[in-house]
Design an enzyme around this catalytic site. Structure first.
Site, PDB file in Angstrom:
ATOM      1  N   LYS A 113       5.989  -4.871  14.229  1.00 13.50           N
ATOM      2  CA  LYS A 113       4.877  -4.049  13.762  1.00 13.50           C
ATOM      3  C   LYS A 113       4.232  -3.394  14.954  1.00 13.50           C
ATOM      4  O   LYS A 113       4.257  -3.934  16.062  1.00 13.50           O
ATOM      5  CB  LYS A 113       3.827  -4.905  13.043  1.00 13.50           C
ATOM      6  CG  LYS A 113       2.969  -4.105  12.084  1.00 13.50           C
ATOM      7  CD  LYS A 113       3.755  -3.801  10.818  1.00 13.50           C
ATOM      8  CE  LYS A 113       2.907  -3.344   9.674  1.00 13.50           C
ATOM      9  NZ  LYS A 113       3.604  -3.593   8.398  1.00 13.50           N
TER      10      LYS A 113
HETATM   11  N1  GLU Z   1       4.966  -0.693   6.690  1.00 15.02           N
HETATM   12  C1  GLU Z   1       5.816  -1.076   5.592  1.00 15.02           C
HETATM   13  C2  GLU Z   1       5.752  -2.583   5.384  1.00 15.02           C
HETATM   14  O1  GLU Z   1       4.766  -3.223   5.694  1.00 15.02           O
HETATM   15  C3  GLU Z   1       7.229  -0.522   5.730  1.00 15.02           C
HETATM   16  C4  GLU Z   1       7.971  -0.963   6.950  1.00 15.02           C
HETATM   17  C5  GLU Z   1       9.318  -0.279   7.141  1.00 15.02           C
HETATM   18  O2  GLU Z   1       9.718   0.518   6.288  1.00 15.02           O
HETATM   19  O3  GLU Z   1       9.952  -0.568   8.155  1.00 15.02           O
HETATM   20  O4  GLU Z   1       6.631  -3.181   4.829  1.00 15.02           O
END
Ligand code: GLU
Length: 421
Positions: A113
């Site tokens: 993240k």
């Molecule tokens: N931000 C989204 C999540 O929390 C998508 C992450 C992604 O597609 O890599 O799952």
């Protein structure tokens, strides 16, 4: 000037929450202590302070993060969040949850993240572009199609992903679409990605409702949030015949027991910038306590707490956001017999179609929307069924079962790879 995070609130530290959830699942799995210490520690944490020229000519220094929790099963994967409250512990927790999410869905990824401490609404498009391109450059030392693939999260979307794709492509001198997902279609985005998280939420909501003995058609649905996830949930729930009776955003909520019309609501938000005022006004707090069949918290973390959990009147909660329930709220709702579909399962549709997007970019061969949606539905349904089966067999919550499944898969990958050196 340094952009600093606001003072800490009483809300629980998300990283402690993630670790406590991990420990509970690890205990239940009788996981070896040696594997626990490895899985509890994020593999890589990058903190960057970087300057951005503001429109008025002054320079501000912003703080950004990229945490890769695990790369045991494949490249790290996860979104980038722009919010004033972003901090290292929050990004760590969200990275760990991405590891479990990708493992639960059987995607060949680890978890990561990123985040930048900023209020995106207070920045001009030019400032946002310079911030995004500089942040992308700062984290370029650890990302890449085979290493770590960012995507949208709160406060970011296709526009930011396009800037990241372009910046990293300029550095190497050729188009590198697979470095990021959630891109616009014109540069290697996938059909169905924009709505994928919402579609996944609706697929598992339908499966969970069936398990409880009711149908989406005619069900009363309340949605907190009208952003990347919430707006699509309102649309797709309405298409499935559900009655969306209330929705909210940071500006407040709109409530109509007869049901809200998605198209009219969308146009209203386009003009006014908020759902508030579209129908009878309710606050975000009141909205969470409305009687309904399905409650979808799709805004942000720590929304349902020990204080309001006893007053929640939904039969089923489907976590569109990451971490919308505190652990205390989770326990209260479990005791009260409210079924909770946990975030790492409920909102995994986004990363699932991100995976499809990355596969299409690497193959340079693109699929039609129907194929994307049917593959998404298949993977989400399989993950839900497997989780429900384990929860039933072990007599545990869906959250514990989902964590157990995910953690055992990551643990197995560690075991078969072995410890180097
Ligand atoms: N931000 C989204 C999540 O929390 C998508 C992450 C992604 O597609 O890599 O799952």
């Amino acid at each position: 000037m340094v952009e600093t995070a606001p003072p800490a609130t009483a809300a629980p530290n998300l990283w402690e929450v993630a670790l406590a959830q991990f420990d509970a699942a690890a205990d239940r799995l009788n996981l070896d202590e040696n594997i626990r210490v490895v899985l509890r520690a994020p593999k890589r944490e990058l903190i960057v302070n970087f300057p951005v020229r503001m429109d008025k000519g002054d320079i501000r220094v912003f703080t950004g993060y990229r945490v890769q929790h695990s790369v045991a099963r494949g490249p790290a994967k996860g979104g980038i969040r722009y919010a004033p409250s972003v901090d290292l512990n929050e990004v760590r927790a969200l990275a760990m949850w991405m590891t479990w999410k990708t493992a639960l869905l059987g995607l060949p990824y680890g978890g990561a993240k990123g985040g930048v401490v900023c209020e995106p609404k207070a920045l001009s498009p030019g400032e946002l572009e310079r911030l995004t391109r500089r942040y992308a450059t700062e984290i370029a030392i650890i990302i890449g199609p085979e290493r770590d693939i960012p995507a949208p999260d709160m406060g970011t979307g296709p526009r930011e992903m396009a800037w990241i794709m372009d910046t990293l492509s300029q550095h190497v001198g050729y188009a590198m679409p697979a470095v990021v997902t959630g891109k616009p279609l014109a540069i290697g985005g996938s059909e169905g990605r924009a709505e994928a998280t919402s579609r996944g939420v609706v697929v598992v909501a339908a499966a969970a409702a069936r398990h409880l003995g009711f149908d989406l058609a005619g069900a009363r649905v309340v949605v907190q949030g009208f952003g990347n996830v919430g707006s699509g949930v309102v649309k797709l729930m309405s298409q499935a015949g559900a009655r969306v009776i209330a929705v909210s955003d940071v500006g407040g909520g709109a409530y109509d027991p007869a049901g809200l019309d998605y198209e009219k609501l969308r146009r209203y938000v386009q003009v006014t910038g908020t759902v508030a005022g579209f129908a009878e006004r309710v606050s975000n707090a009141e909205l969470l306590e409305l009687p309904c069949d399905i409650l979808v918290p799709a805004a942000t973390q720590n929304q349902i707490t020990a204080t309001n959990a006893p007053r929640v009147r939904a039969r089923l909660i489907v976590e569109g956001a990451n971490g919308p329930l505190t652990p205390e709220a989770d326990a209260i709702l479990n005791d009260r017999g409210v079924l909770v579909v946990p975030d790492i399962l409920a909102n995994a549709g986004g990363v699932t179609v991100s995976y499809f997007e990355w596969v299409q970019d690497l193959q340079e061969f693109f699929w039609e929307e129907a194929e994307v949606n049917s593959r998404l539905e298949r993977l989400m349904t399989r993950a839900f069924d497997t989780t429900l089966a384990l929860a039933t067999r072990e007599r545990v919550s869906l959250r514990l079962a989902a964590s157990m499944l995910a953690i055992s898969r990551v643990a197995e990958s560690f075991l078969v790879r072995g410890l180097y050196p």
